[in-house]
Design an enzyme around this catalytic site. Structure first.
Site, PDB file in Angstrom:
ATOM      1  N   GLU A 197     100.768 -52.331  44.488  1.00  0.00           N
ATOM      2  CA  GLU A 197      99.526 -51.888  43.839  1.00  0.00           C
ATOM      3  C   GLU A 197      99.582 -52.238  42.352  1.00  0.00           C
ATOM      4  OE1 GLU A 197      96.423 -50.720  44.469  1.00  0.00           O
ATOM      5  OE2 GLU A 197      96.264 -50.793  42.288  1.00  0.00           O
TER       6      GLU A 197
ATOM      7  N   THR B  32      88.007 -46.995  46.054  1.00  0.00           N
ATOM      8  CA  THR B  32      88.324 -45.776  46.800  1.00  0.00           C
ATOM      9  C   THR B  32      88.097 -44.510  45.976  1.00  0.00           C
ATOM     10  OG1 THR B  32      89.840 -46.979  48.210  1.00  0.00           O
ATOM     11  CG2 THR B  32      90.258 -44.623  47.993  1.00  0.00           C
TER      12      THR B  32
ATOM     13  N   ALA C  66      81.796 -40.834  49.671  1.00  0.00           N
ATOM     14  CA  ALA C  66      82.743 -39.998  50.419  1.00  0.00           C
ATOM     15  C   ALA C  66      82.199 -39.559  51.781  1.00  0.00           C
ATOM     16  CB  ALA C  66      83.167 -38.780  49.584  1.00  0.00           C
TER      17      ALA C  66
ATOM     18  N   HIS D 155      80.459 -42.282  57.849  1.00  0.00           N
ATOM     19  CA  HIS D 155      79.183 -42.708  58.431  1.00  0.00           C
ATOM     20  C   HIS D 155      79.255 -42.726  59.961  1.00  0.00           C
ATOM     21  CE1 HIS D 155      77.277 -43.857  54.682  1.00  0.00           C
ATOM     22  NE2 HIS D 155      78.347 -44.538  54.328  1.00  0.00           N
TER      23      HIS D 155
ATOM     24  N   ARG E  15      80.884 -52.117  44.956  1.00  0.00           N
ATOM     25  CA  ARG E  15      81.015 -52.579  46.350  1.00  0.00           C
ATOM     26  C   ARG E  15      81.586 -53.998  46.337  1.00  0.00           C
ATOM     27  NH1 ARG E  15      76.023 -50.370  45.328  1.00  0.00           N
ATOM     28  NH2 ARG E  15      75.289 -48.674  46.646  1.00  0.00           N
TER      29      ARG E  15
ATOM     30  N   CYS F  20      94.234 -25.220  34.730  1.00  0.00           N
ATOM     31  CA  CYS F  20      92.818 -25.602  34.722  1.00  0.00           C
ATOM     32  C   CYS F  20      92.003 -24.373  35.117  1.00  0.00           C
ATOM     33  CB  CYS F  20      92.581 -26.742  35.709  1.00  0.00           C
ATOM     34  SG  CYS F  20      90.846 -27.077  36.017  1.00  0.00           S
TER      35      CYS F  20
HETATM   36  C1  LIG Z   1      78.882 -47.056  45.573  1.00  0.00           C
HETATM   37  C2  LIG Z   1      79.714 -47.043  46.825  1.00  0.00           C
HETATM   38  C3  LIG Z   1      79.499 -46.083  47.809  1.00  0.00           C
HETATM   39  C4  LIG Z   1      80.249 -46.093  48.975  1.00  0.00           C
HETATM   40  N1  LIG Z   1      80.105 -45.074  49.870  1.00  0.00           N
HETATM   41  C5  LIG Z   1      80.833 -45.095  51.003  1.00  0.00           C
HETATM   42  C6  LIG Z   1      80.737 -44.044  51.936  1.00  0.00           C
HETATM   43  O1  LIG Z   1      80.078 -43.031  51.691  1.00  0.00           O
HETATM   44  N2  LIG Z   1      81.397 -44.147  53.111  1.00  0.00           N
HETATM   45  C7  LIG Z   1      82.150 -45.246  53.407  1.00  0.00           C
HETATM   46  O2  LIG Z   1      82.655 -45.322  54.504  1.00  0.00           O
HETATM   47  N3  LIG Z   1      82.338 -46.233  52.506  1.00  0.00           N
HETATM   48  C8  LIG Z   1      81.708 -46.167  51.316  1.00  0.00           C
HETATM   49  N4  LIG Z   1      81.889 -47.133  50.380  1.00  0.00           N
HETATM   50  C9  LIG Z   1      82.859 -48.188  50.657  1.00  0.00           C
HETATM   51  C10 LIG Z   1      84.289 -47.736  50.393  1.00  0.00           C
HETATM   52  O3  LIG Z   1      84.383 -47.028  49.186  1.00  0.00           O
HETATM   53  C11 LIG Z   1      85.165 -48.964  50.322  1.00  0.00           C
HETATM   54  O4  LIG Z   1      84.931 -49.753  51.454  1.00  0.00           O
HETATM   55  C12 LIG Z   1      86.644 -48.634  50.272  1.00  0.00           C
HETATM   56  O5  LIG Z   1      86.931 -47.723  49.261  1.00  0.00           O
HETATM   57  C13 LIG Z   1      87.405 -49.936  50.044  1.00  0.00           C
HETATM   58  O6  LIG Z   1      88.757 -49.637  49.969  1.00  0.00           O
HETATM   59  P1  LIG Z   1      89.778 -50.797  49.645  1.00  0.00           P
HETATM   60  O7  LIG Z   1      91.115 -50.222  49.816  1.00  0.00           O
HETATM   61  O8  LIG Z   1      89.426 -52.027  50.410  1.00  0.00           O
HETATM   62  O9  LIG Z   1      89.471 -51.181  48.125  1.00  0.00           O
HETATM   63  P2  LIG Z   1      89.972 -50.503  46.781  1.00  0.00           P
HETATM   64  O10 LIG Z   1      89.891 -49.052  46.816  1.00  0.00           O
HETATM   65  O11 LIG Z   1      89.237 -51.191  45.678  1.00  0.00           O
HETATM   66  O12 LIG Z   1      91.506 -50.882  46.736  1.00  0.00           O
HETATM   67  C14 LIG Z   1      91.955 -52.177  46.441  1.00  0.00           C
HETATM   68  C15 LIG Z   1      93.245 -52.023  45.664  1.00  0.00           C
HETATM   69  O13 LIG Z   1      93.807 -53.308  45.450  1.00  0.00           O
HETATM   70  C16 LIG Z   1      94.415 -53.294  44.182  1.00  0.00           C
HETATM   71  N5  LIG Z   1      94.592 -54.659  43.710  1.00  0.00           N
HETATM   72  C17 LIG Z   1      93.646 -55.554  43.337  1.00  0.00           C
HETATM   73  N6  LIG Z   1      94.210 -56.683  42.921  1.00  0.00           N
HETATM   74  C18 LIG Z   1      95.548 -56.517  43.043  1.00  0.00           C
HETATM   75  C19 LIG Z   1      96.671 -57.336  42.749  1.00  0.00           C
HETATM   76  N7  LIG Z   1      96.533 -58.556  42.215  1.00  0.00           N
HETATM   77  N8  LIG Z   1      97.908 -56.845  42.992  1.00  0.00           N
HETATM   78  C20 LIG Z   1      98.087 -55.605  43.510  1.00  0.00           C
HETATM   79  N9  LIG Z   1      97.048 -54.780  43.783  1.00  0.00           N
HETATM   80  C21 LIG Z   1      95.807 -55.245  43.559  1.00  0.00           C
HETATM   81  C22 LIG Z   1      93.423 -52.515  43.337  1.00  0.00           C
HETATM   82  O14 LIG Z   1      94.006 -52.035  42.140  1.00  0.00           O
HETATM   83  C23 LIG Z   1      93.001 -51.427  44.284  1.00  0.00           C
HETATM   84  O15 LIG Z   1      93.783 -50.262  44.146  1.00  0.00           O
HETATM   85  C24 LIG Z   1      81.190 -47.123  49.186  1.00  0.00           C
HETATM   86  C25 LIG Z   1      81.421 -48.066  48.179  1.00  0.00           C
HETATM   87  C26 LIG Z   1      80.713 -48.001  47.001  1.00  0.00           C
HETATM   88  C27 LIG Z   1      81.023 -48.961  45.910  1.00  0.00           C
END
Ligand SMILES: Cc1cc2nc3c(=O)[nH]c(=O)nc-3n(C[C@H](O)[C@H](O)[C@H](O)COP(=O)(O)OP(=O)(O)OC[C@H]3O[C@@H](n4cnc5c(N)ncnc54)[C@H](O)[C@@H]3O)c2cc1C
Length: 514
Positions: free
Chosen positions: A37, A47, A52, A55, A317, A408
């Site tokens: 990470e 995330t 939250a 769906h 997103r 807190c």
């Molecule tokens: C506005 C919004 C509303 C949403 N609402 C919902 C919802 O209600 N329900 C739902 O199911 N989904 C929802 N989503 C979607 C959901 O939040 C995401 O699909 C999910 O959080 C994606 O998780 P992830 O682990 O793929 O990405 P991330 O949480 O972005 O994790 C990716 C990780 O990779 C790391 N990383 C990046 N580059 C590197 C690198 N070079 N080396 C090491 N680490 C790296 C980052 O630091 C990060 O920690 C929503 C998204 C948004 C933006």
């Protein structure tokens, strides 16, 4: 910096909810797994900033990864959250038609949901909608009721998955950005960070908004990730009961629309809007964006208590182009590099199912999956003082006085909870990390009072100067430096200064000596 050399069966890049769920799934097997990470903590990407919601699964096109993994993930939530001690409530959700001609839209969603395998979908009339949600707009003509939907805590799930993975043998390396990947004979072979080189048999790309950059490192250029911003209002707990379940408008082709929803912690959320941006790191809220959110929320709930907002935030997103669907599968020509990319909504819901899909793809690509007899799926929910009955609180205070020291005040978080959070299997070293694990700083004052105390506790527990404590890693230090030095003949450390200030003035002077 010493460069550590390691070897792994699988390197997972990115500890968001997706990468952490994948790491936890792989920890069931006799494998050497490394989770890398970039940030100082898990769950610092998308995330940490979303709606939250779990769906139900009527939004995506039948046959897509999104549709399949949404419905599967939603069904996995009761079990995975119970195993990992993560907050989850099966509230059901409503898509509300505010005009007669939107009812056709509800039928379309219902029929698509049925094709996706969503259970129990039903269109309900005005009276039933009002029974379920007394504060709904009087204009509501009917709604699509989705009983399998729910709410959860996204960063809690990611932290819990990473902790459970760590307990089961996964090496979680924070502050480890991947800066290069070697490819030899058509296979990803070495993953490079500034602090380590990992020789690996397989790589899983779960790097969220930056996943396309990881793919480029192995020569995959058939998709790009384009960020789409969503802004929010978060409301105080005292109006948290104003809405009982997630309420959606009838969606547009670009977004599910502006939602009003309760949170598992007892707050209320309104958002997100949907705005294409160029900068992958643009997390600023804007006056225009927030006005759009408010206007959308007021259409669903005209009497929304707008003055009770305690903060705003933005999520990005990760929209994969040209596909629009999740990008799941091996990179063309690099069969041991497996993508879990373009994971936009419903990625939180789908995360447990994405982990299973990636496990199966790794197996198809030649990874042997031999179960570990000692895999422990259970991670106990950390004790929370505010949730305990008085007798239990008293018992704990008797054993350890830190349970009686409220740090807190907004959220009634004790020093014992903060100390415990710092020393869990995935170390927590930042103020934001403490907030996400304990809610210290998540209340009405947003850390205005407890921030200095939490800074002092982190400094003491980690044995680092207060000036080195950060909000979220990197250069985000809370304190710039000392303005006064201790008198030479007085042996007094900074920790004692803070304790004395806290006792003398209830917290206002806690930064005064630093
Ligand atoms: C506005 C919004 C509303 C949403 N609402 C919902 C919802 O209600 N329900 C739902 O199911 N989904 C929802 N989503 C979607 C959901 O939040 C995401 O699909 C999910 O959080 C994606 O998780 P992830 O682990 O793929 O990405 P991330 O949480 O972005 O994790 C990716 C990780 O990779 C790391 N990383 C990046 N580059 C590197 C690198 N070079 N080396 C090491 N680490 C790296 C980052 O630091 C990060 O920690 C929503 C998204 C948004 C933006």
């Amino acid at each position: 910096m010493q460069l550590e050399m390691m070897s792994a069966d699988v390197v997972v890049i990115g500890a968001g909810v997706v990468g952490s769920a994948i790491a936890r799934e792989l920890s069931r097997f006799q494998l050497n797994v490394v989770l890398l990470e970039r940030q100082a903590d898990v769950a610092c990407g998308t995330t940490k900033a979303n709606t939250a919601l779990v769906h139900a699964g009527y939004d995506a096109d039948p046959g897509s990864w999104k549709a399949k993994l949404n419905v599967m993930g939603c069904a996995m939530y009761p079990r995975i959250t119970a195993e990992l001690g993560v907050a989850y409530r099966n509230t059901g959700s409503l898509v509300v038609a505010l005009e007669k001609d939107q009812v056709e839209g509800l039928r379309f969603l219902r029929d698509r949901g049925i094709r996706n395998g969503v259970p129990g979908l039903e269109i309900i009339p005005h009276g039933k909608v009002v029974d379920l949600e007394p504060n709904i707009s009087p204009a509501a003509v009917g709604a699509l009721w989705a009983p399998s939907a729910g709410i959860t805590n996204p960063w809690e799930l990611a932290i819990a998955c990473a902790e459970n993975a760590a307990v089961n043998g996964v090496r979680v390396l924070l502050s480890s950005p991947v800066i290069g990947i070697d490819v030899e004979n058509g296979r990803a072979s070495v993953v490079k960070c500034p602090n380590c080189l990992v020789h690996t048999r397989f790589v899983v790309n779960a790097a969220g908004i930056d996943a396309d950059e990881m793919s480029h490192m192995v020569g995959q250029t058939d998709y790009t990730i384009s960020p789409r911003k969503g802004e929010y209002y978060l409301y105080d707990k005292r109006v948290g009961g104003y809405v009982r379940r997630p309420l959606f408008p009838v969606p547009t082709p670009f977004s599910k629309g502006i939602v009003v929803a309760p949170t598992v912690d007892g707050n209320m959320l309104a958002g997100p809007n949907s705005q294409q941006v160029d900068d992958k790191h643009d997390r600023a809220t804007t006056a225009a964006g927030l006005a759009e959110v408010l206007s959308g929320a007021l259409k669903l709930m005209p009497s929304l208590p707008t003055r009770e907002s305690i903060t705003n935030f933005t999520g990005l997103r990760a929209v994969a182009k040209p596909a629009g669907d999740f990008v799941i599968g091996p990179a063309p020509g690099v069969p041991n590099f497996i993508n879990a990319a373009g994971i936009q909504s419903p990625g939180l819901t789908a995360a447990p199912a994405i982990a299973v899909a990636i496990r199966d793809l790794l197996s198809d690509a030649g990874l042997d999956l031999v179960e570990r007899p000692d895999f422990n799926p259970i991670r106990k929910r950390p004790l929370q003082f505010a949730e305990m009955p008085r007798e239990v609180q008293a018992e704990l205070m008797e054993k350890n006085p830190l349970w009686g020291h409220i740090i807190c005040r907004c959220e009634s978080v004790t020093e014992a909870e903060i100390v415990e959070a710092i020393h869990r299997p995935v170390p927590c070293t930042t103020l934001d990390g403490i907030k996400r694990r304990t809610r210290a700083g998540a209340g009405r004052c947003q850390g205005g009072f407890c921030g200095p105390r939490v800074t002092a506790i982190i400094s003491r527990e980690l044995g680092i100067p207060m000036e080195e404590v950060t909000k979220k890693g990197g250069l985000s230090r809370i304190l710039d430096g000392r303005t006064k030095q201790p008198l030479p003949d007085v042996e007094q450390d900074v920790e004692q200064d803070v304790e004395q200030d806290v006792e003398a003035d209830g917290g206002e002077g806690a930064l005064g000596n630093a």
